[in-house]
Motif scaffolding. Structure first.
Motif, mmCIF file in Angstrom:
data_model
loop_
_atom_site.group_PDB
_atom_site.id
_atom_site.type_symbol
_atom_site.label_atom_id
_atom_site.label_comp_id
_atom_site.label_asym_id
_atom_site.label_seq_id
_atom_site.Cartn_x
_atom_site.Cartn_y
_atom_site.Cartn_z
ATOM 1 N N THR A 780 0.838 -1.210 0.000
ATOM 2 C CA THR A 780 0.000 0.000 0.000
ATOM 3 C C THR A 780 0.867 1.252 0.000
ATOM 4 O OG1 THR A 780 -1.699 -1.183 1.252
ATOM 5 C CG2 THR A 780 -1.840 1.224 1.221
ATOM 6 N N ARG A 781 1.953 1.203 0.756
ATOM 7 C CA ARG A 781 2.847 2.353 0.823
ATOM 8 C C ARG A 781 3.497 2.634 -0.537
ATOM 9 N NH1 ARG A 781 6.430 0.463 4.269
ATOM 10 N NH2 ARG A 781 5.019 0.771 6.019
ATOM 11 N N GLU A 782 3.865 1.574 -1.235
ATOM 12 C CA GLU A 782 4.459 1.755 -2.557
ATOM 13 C C GLU A 782 3.467 2.399 -3.525
ATOM 14 O OE1 GLU A 782 5.916 -1.973 -3.854
ATOM 15 O OE2 GLU A 782 7.585 -2.040 -2.432
ATOM 16 N N ILE A 783 2.219 1.977 -3.430
ATOM 17 C CA ILE A 783 1.190 2.578 -4.292
ATOM 18 C C ILE A 783 1.003 4.050 -3.945
ATOM 19 C CG2 ILE A 783 -1.260 2.524 -4.876
ATOM 20 C CD1 ILE A 783 -1.187 -0.505 -4.398
ATOM 21 N N TYR A 784 1.001 4.372 -2.644
ATOM 22 C CA TYR A 784 0.834 5.759 -2.221
ATOM 23 C C TYR A 784 1.993 6.637 -2.692
ATOM 24 C CZ TYR A 784 -2.972 4.466 0.980
ATOM 25 O OH TYR A 784 -4.150 4.023 1.515
ATOM 26 N N ASN A 785 3.193 6.038 -2.817
ATOM 27 C CA ASN A 785 4.381 6.823 -3.155
ATOM 28 C C ASN A 785 4.595 6.993 -4.652
ATOM 29 O OD1 ASN A 785 5.010 7.151 -0.485
ATOM 30 N ND2 ASN A 785 6.413 5.428 -0.381
ATOM 31 N N TYR A 797 10.287 6.919 -10.320
ATOM 32 C CA TYR A 797 8.925 6.389 -10.365
ATOM 33 C C TYR A 797 8.258 6.545 -9.000
ATOM 34 C CZ TYR A 797 5.139 3.062 -11.112
ATOM 35 O OH TYR A 797 3.921 2.461 -11.211
ATOM 36 N N TYR A 798 9.053 6.316 -7.966
ATOM 37 C CA TYR A 798 8.556 6.542 -6.610
ATOM 38 C C TYR A 798 9.011 7.919 -6.143
ATOM 39 C CZ TYR A 798 7.511 1.573 -6.555
ATOM 40 O OH TYR A 798 7.011 0.343 -6.845
ATOM 41 N N GLY A 799 8.139 8.576 -5.409
ATOM 42 C CA GLY A 799 8.481 9.902 -4.900
ATOM 43 C C GLY A 799 9.698 9.847 -4.000
ATOM 44 N N PHE A 800 9.859 8.792 -3.238
ATOM 45 C CA PHE A 800 11.041 8.556 -2.414
ATOM 46 C C PHE A 800 11.055 7.088 -2.078
ATOM 47 C CE2 PHE A 800 7.543 10.460 -0.113
ATOM 48 C CZ PHE A 800 7.240 9.489 0.823
ATOM 49 N N SER A 803 10.522 2.294 1.392
ATOM 50 C CA SER A 803 10.637 1.747 2.738
ATOM 51 C C SER A 803 10.535 2.826 3.803
ATOM 52 C CB SER A 803 11.973 1.010 2.891
ATOM 53 O OG SER A 803 13.039 1.934 2.744
ATOM 54 N N SER A 804 10.282 4.046 3.406
ATOM 55 C CA SER A 804 10.196 5.121 4.377
ATOM 56 C C SER A 804 9.009 6.019 4.054
ATOM 57 C CB SER A 804 11.484 5.965 4.380
ATOM 58 O OG SER A 804 11.656 6.565 3.114
ATOM 59 N N VAL A 805 8.590 6.740 5.058
ATOM 60 C CA VAL A 805 7.531 7.727 4.876
ATOM 61 C C VAL A 805 8.157 9.090 5.029
ATOM 62 C CG1 VAL A 805 5.433 8.703 5.850
ATOM 63 C CG2 VAL A 805 5.685 6.245 5.661
ATOM 64 N N GLY A 806 7.961 9.984 4.072
ATOM 65 C CA GLY A 806 8.591 11.299 4.127
ATOM 66 C C GLY A 806 7.581 12.395 4.338
ATOM 67 N N TYR A 807 8.077 13.557 4.738
ATOM 68 C CA TYR A 807 7.246 14.730 4.862
ATOM 69 C C TYR A 807 7.452 15.558 3.597
ATOM 70 C CZ TYR A 807 6.912 13.310 9.703
ATOM 71 O OH TYR A 807 6.681 12.599 10.848
ATOM 72 N N LEU A 808 6.470 15.535 2.712
ATOM 73 C CA LEU A 808 6.652 16.085 1.379
ATOM 74 C C LEU A 808 6.746 17.597 1.381
ATOM 75 C CD1 LEU A 808 4.207 13.797 -0.602
ATOM 76 C CD2 LEU A 808 6.656 13.512 -0.223
ATOM 77 N N ASP A 809 6.373 18.257 2.465
ATOM 78 C CA ASP A 809 6.429 19.710 2.468
ATOM 79 C C ASP A 809 7.799 20.231 2.883
ATOM 80 O OD1 ASP A 809 6.206 18.746 4.992
ATOM 81 O OD2 ASP A 809 4.963 20.396 5.748
ATOM 82 N N MET A 810 8.752 19.329 3.092
ATOM 83 C CA MET A 810 10.093 19.742 3.467
ATOM 84 C C MET A 810 11.008 19.635 2.255
ATOM 85 S SD MET A 810 10.379 17.766 7.114
ATOM 86 C CE MET A 810 12.014 18.397 7.435
ATOM 87 N N GLU A 811 12.016 20.518 2.191
ATOM 88 C CA GLU A 811 12.944 20.458 1.076
ATOM 89 C C GLU A 811 13.687 19.125 1.065
ATOM 90 O OE1 GLU A 811 15.483 23.802 1.195
ATOM 91 O OE2 GLU A 811 13.887 25.283 0.903
ATOM 92 N N GLN A 812 14.125 18.682 2.235
ATOM 93 C CA GLN A 812 14.751 17.377 2.363
ATOM 94 C C GLN A 812 13.825 16.523 3.229
ATOM 95 O OE1 GLN A 812 17.457 16.386 0.811
ATOM 96 N NE2 GLN A 812 17.764 18.383 -0.144
ATOM 97 N N PRO A 813 13.036 15.666 2.599
ATOM 98 C CA PRO A 813 12.057 14.897 3.388
ATOM 99 C C PRO A 813 12.720 14.142 4.528
ATOM 100 C CG PRO A 813 11.673 14.615 1.047
ATOM 101 C CD PRO A 813 12.970 15.337 1.169
#
Length: 910
Positions: A780-785, A797-800, A803-813
């Motif tokens: 599910t996480r891969e689909i979300y990313n 292809y993946y936003g990041f 295997s991790s969850v990032g904070y997309l509003d930060m310059e360096q997640p």
């Protein structure tokens, strides 16, 4: 000759010029004569706007002088220095026009037109309502021809009378609200005129849709802009100020003006308005409006008394708006309009007001003839929204205004830039830098304590089966259940605040309250003394009551160091008795102290105060103690449960009651029962997320265990069961279950669960949970990313990394390590895999310090583990043991790299 028509506006106003030239005695001109010719009035208004810039200089050459004879001593005239040698010039005619308009009888006549317009517009609205009713009853014209004849007749009648009245009202309002200081100053400085204008606010028929409301508010707004000091002086002298406005609480425009008056009272430029309306009981009267009436429990499908509902909603909106502009500076929505914490919002969280909201409004219910219990849904909604706004706008954790202590805000166990309890305590007890005042931050401890004592009562409301609408046959969650769940989630936010997790801070706040009570008494006395005089008091006069209050006048309660937890009734009586002691003490000092005696008494008070602060410093909060824990002796145990319960801080008290009342279980257990109520699912997720993000060295750890217990909330079992069962369509809560699952994995990744409780280890170590994390959550996480629109072959292809969850509003997640079946055992037992590739960054548990919320001032104890490695091992034995216990990693089993950054793990798909 100029062809531009506005160069000489007065000369082009032929009708107005003739009218002014015909005037020989200003006192003999009536408003009716001035208003009767629409052409004259139109030219008058045009000319007024044309010359207003010329006559708006307060320091100019305009001088008032008495005229008119013996019978009209109130009348007056003024002359311009330009009027000496050329009396027929444009300036002289402009002066004559202004001179006419500022005549007291003219101003009074214009206001009288506005006054009469209230009943006029009310009767017009009544006629319209009657016309609508006749139409609904079928009393329609026979055909279109008859209807058109009726309309033509009505138009003729309106032109002859009603239209003239509307035109006069509009003209009167335009003159009174014109941006000319000369006119507004004449209105405000003529007592009879201003009183007559103000009295329009009290008229019975001044309703929301009455056009006079807009006219009146526009005039008052102009006075507030141009003559603010004079208007505020007038407002403060109104003994029925609060009653006047609350009688129009359902009229938004009037309440908005009242709100703007309150906003003038800022900490750096006080106007005394808050003290005035506070002394007139504005908060108590607003809460009184919120109390339910008998007809509000009528079970009919329509609202039996809509006016009462509107009044209550308006009172709620006003209180919420007041709380919003009274927030701490860090939480201010608009800094320019923010007035900061004050005595009104402080009164809103006093035991008396909170008990009224709980017992007289929220818990109010009746049982109908059919045996069904009806709750006060509207009252619950109102009070919950007020409490939520209070908590969100008074979070002391973000109040960084700590004077010279601001440099100590960086602390390892708190997020950078947030206040810690040590700094907060030192700042509150420093009476030199931070003397107590009416603008101190609001303390929510008493409010949270009372809600804690009443959680069982709210649990009973959750058990009441709601009455569904007639067309609904299945069971519904109900509005009462939803709002109480929302309230509990927000109170949990409140219980995590620094101010509410320290008993020492509670005691110093109590001391500041005593000093503030003396200030309030002296300020009220100063206000009353000034109001007794007919002369207009200045701003300094009405705020000078704060200047003569010192610690010498304060009687400190000797019972302050006793246990904080007591019933709210005794709490109220204690404060009442104590206030009486303060009064008696202050009066005795005033009557018996001589100069020498006053000095000796001051020394005694100073010693008493110093001794009290020393006792506070010697007391330790539970959070100051460093627990000795291990997998064999976890934090959550019977001994520690008894220790915390014996004398809890207010934050822990709420969490204890949350468990004892079973309200936490009640809310979480309804999560899957109402599968399409996404608003409720969001509230439950907020509740769970707050528990997982709370500090572990408190009763919050016991709440975490409650979430994992199989016989209680059983979150992991709930999630696994939901995803094992294949249903179509999928229930509406599946997305929130993914979010809750992420919170569980993040929590067990950051901390060692076996140091908290074996219950958590058991819940996250079984095969079914590993299946969910490895097969469901990771995919599910891969689909979300996935980046929308990207091709499969794209490198990004993946936003990041999946295997991790990032904070997309930060310059360096900022990546948060997450676990799956391949590394979950290491999160629990801290044992690296033997066959791990040495070239890869192996999955490890990070050295994240849980830490104490209250440092003891020695910031060296709060360094992270890698800083301690360079120091002598013997000197740091306790600190290393503390970190080993709470962070989740043992230095003996770690690699040489002891970085505190969250380590990334191998992809779940590898």
């Amino acid at each position: 000759m100029s062809f531009w028509p506005f160069n000489n506006s007065l000369n082009s106003n032929n009708a107005l010029s003739k009218f002014l030239e015909s005037i020989h005695d200003l006192a003999s001109v009536t408003v009716e004569e001035m208003m009767k010719d629409p052409i004259v009035m139109q030219e008058l208004l045009n000319e007024l706007h044309s010359i207003k810039g010329q006559f708006n200089d307060r320091t100019g050459s305009i001088q008032f002088s008495p005229t008119g004879g013996e019978n009209n001593s109130d009348s007056g005239s003024f002359t311009s220095s330009n009027d000496n040698n050329n009396s027929n010039t444009k300036d002289s005619k402009g002066v004559k026009l202004i001179e006419l308009l500022v005549q007291p009888h003219i101003l009074s006549g214009l206001i009288h037109i506005l006054e009469d317009s209230v009943d006029f517009f009310y009767k017009e609205s009544q006629k319209e309502e009657e016309k609508v009713l006749r139409t609904l009853e079928g009393d329609n014209p026979a055909d279109d021809i008859v209807e058109n004849d009726e309309i033509d007749d009505a138009k003729t009648e309106v032109e002859s009378s009603d239209e003239k009245t509307r035109r006069c009202v509009q003209s009167a309002a335009d003159i009174l609200s014109v941006d000319m200081w000369i006119i507004s100053n004449r209105v405000i400085e003529t007592p009879d005129t201003m009183s007559k204008l103000w009295s329009i606010l009290k008229l019975q028929h001044l309703h929301e849709n009455n056009p006079t409301v807009a006219y009146l508010v526009h005039i008052l707004d102009q006075l507030l802009d141009s003559n603010s000091i004079e208007l505020l002086n007038f407002v403060r002298r109104q003994e029925d100020l609060v009653d006047t406005f609350l009688s129009k609480i359902e009229v938004p425009a009037i309440m908005d003006f009242f709100f703007r008056i309150i906003q003038t009272d800022k900490p750096d430029s006080p106007t005394g308005i808050i003290e005035t309306i506070g002394s007139q009981g504005v908060i108590k009267k607003l809460i009184e409006i919120l109390k339910p009436q008998t007809e509000q429990f009528d079970q009919t499908p329509y609202i039996p008394d809509h006016k009462q509902y509107f009044r209550q909603s308006s009172a709620t909106d006003f209180l919420k708006a007041l709380v919003t502009i009274s927030s701490n500076a860090a939480l201010a929505v608009v800094m320019e309009t923010n007035i900061g914490p004050n005595q009104l919002t402080r009164e809103l969280v006093t035991p008396e007001i909170v008990n009224t909201m709980i017992h007289d409004i929220m818990l109010k219910k009746v049982t109908g003839k059919d045996g069904k219990t009806q709750t006060n849904k509207h009252g619950i909604n109102n009070c919950v929204s007020i409490v939520i706004e209070l908590i969100r706008k008074n979070n002391s954790d973000y109040d960084l205004n700590c004077g010279s202590y601001s440099s100590m805000l960086q602390n390892g166990d708190r997020s950078p830039g947030e206040v810690n309890s040590y700094v907060m305590f030192q700042w509150l007890k420093d009476f030199d830098q931070n003397p107590p005042s009416q603008r101190d931050p609001i303390y929510l401890g008493d409010m949270l304590e009372i809600f804690s004592d009443n959680l069982k009562n709210f649990q009973e409301l959750l058990e009441i089966t709601p009455i569904p609408p007639p067309e609904v046959t299945r069971e519904v969650l109900g509005f009462t259940r939803f709002k109480i769940s929302e309230l509990v989630a927000e109170l949990l936010h409140c219980s995590n605040m620094i101010l509410l997790n320290s008993k020492k801070i509670k005691q110093i706040v109590s001391i500041r309250n005593q000093i503030r009570a003396q200030q309030s008494k002296r300020l009220c006395k100063a206000l009353n003394d000034k109001i007794d005089f007919r002369e207009t008091p200045t701003i300094h006069d009405v705020t000078s009551g704060l200047d003569d209050v010192s610690l010498d006048h304060v009687h400190f309660d000797s019972t302050m160091n006793h246990s904080h937890h007591h019933h709210h009734n005794s709490h109220n009586s204690h404060h009442q008795d104590h206030d009486e002691e303060d009064d008696a003490d202050a009066d005795a000092d005033a009557k018996t102290n001589t100069n020498a005696g006053a000095g000796a008494d001051a020394d005694k008070k100073e010693q008493e105060f110093a001794h009290l602060l020393e006792n506070l410093d010697s007391n330790e909060d539970f959070e100051d103690e460093e627990p000795s824990i291990s997998p064999e002796n976890p934090f959550v145990c019977a001994e520690r449960n008894a220790a915390i319960r014996s004398n809890p801080c207010i934050g822990d008290l709420f969490k204890i009651k949350l468990v004892d009342s079973n309200i936490l279980l009640n809310i979480v257990s309804k999560f899957t029962k109402y599968e399409w109520n996404n608003f409720f699912h969001n509230v439950v997720f907020d509740l769970v997320q707050q528990i997982f993000s709370g500090k572990l060295n408190s009763y919050n750890s016991f709440l975490i265990v409650e979430l994992f217990k199989r016989e209680k909330c059983d979150l992991t079992g709930l999630i696994v069961k939901s995803y094992e069962t294949e249903t179509y369509p999928r229930p509406g809560y599946m997305g929130h279950l993914i979010l809750i699952g992420e919170e569980i994995v993040k929590f067990t990744s950051l901390y060692k669960p076996d140091l908290i409780s074996p219950t958590i280890v058991e819940a996250v170590s079984n095969d079914k949970w590993n299946w969910f994390v490895n097969d469901v959550l990771s995919k599910t996480r891969e689909i979300y990313n996935v980046v929308l629109g990207a091709d499969d072959g794209d490198e990004n292809y993946y936003g990041f990394d999946s295997s991790s969850v990032g904070y997309l509003d930060m310059e360096q997640p900022k990546k948060i390590i997450l676990g799956d079946a391949s590394n979950h055992d290491e999160f629990v037992h801290d044992k690296p895999k033997e066959d791990e590739d040495e070239d890869m960054d192996g999955p490890k548990v990070s050295d994240v310090e849980v830490g104490r919320m209250t440092p003891d001032g020695d910031l060296s104890k709060h360094k992270m583990l890698e800083d301690d490695d360079d120091e002598d091992v013997d000197q740091n034995e306790d600190a290393i043991k503390y970190h080993d216990d709470l962070s989740g990693s043992s230095s003996d089993e770690e690699d040489e790299d002891d970085s505190n950054e969250l380590r990334r793990v191998s992809k779940h798909t590898e």
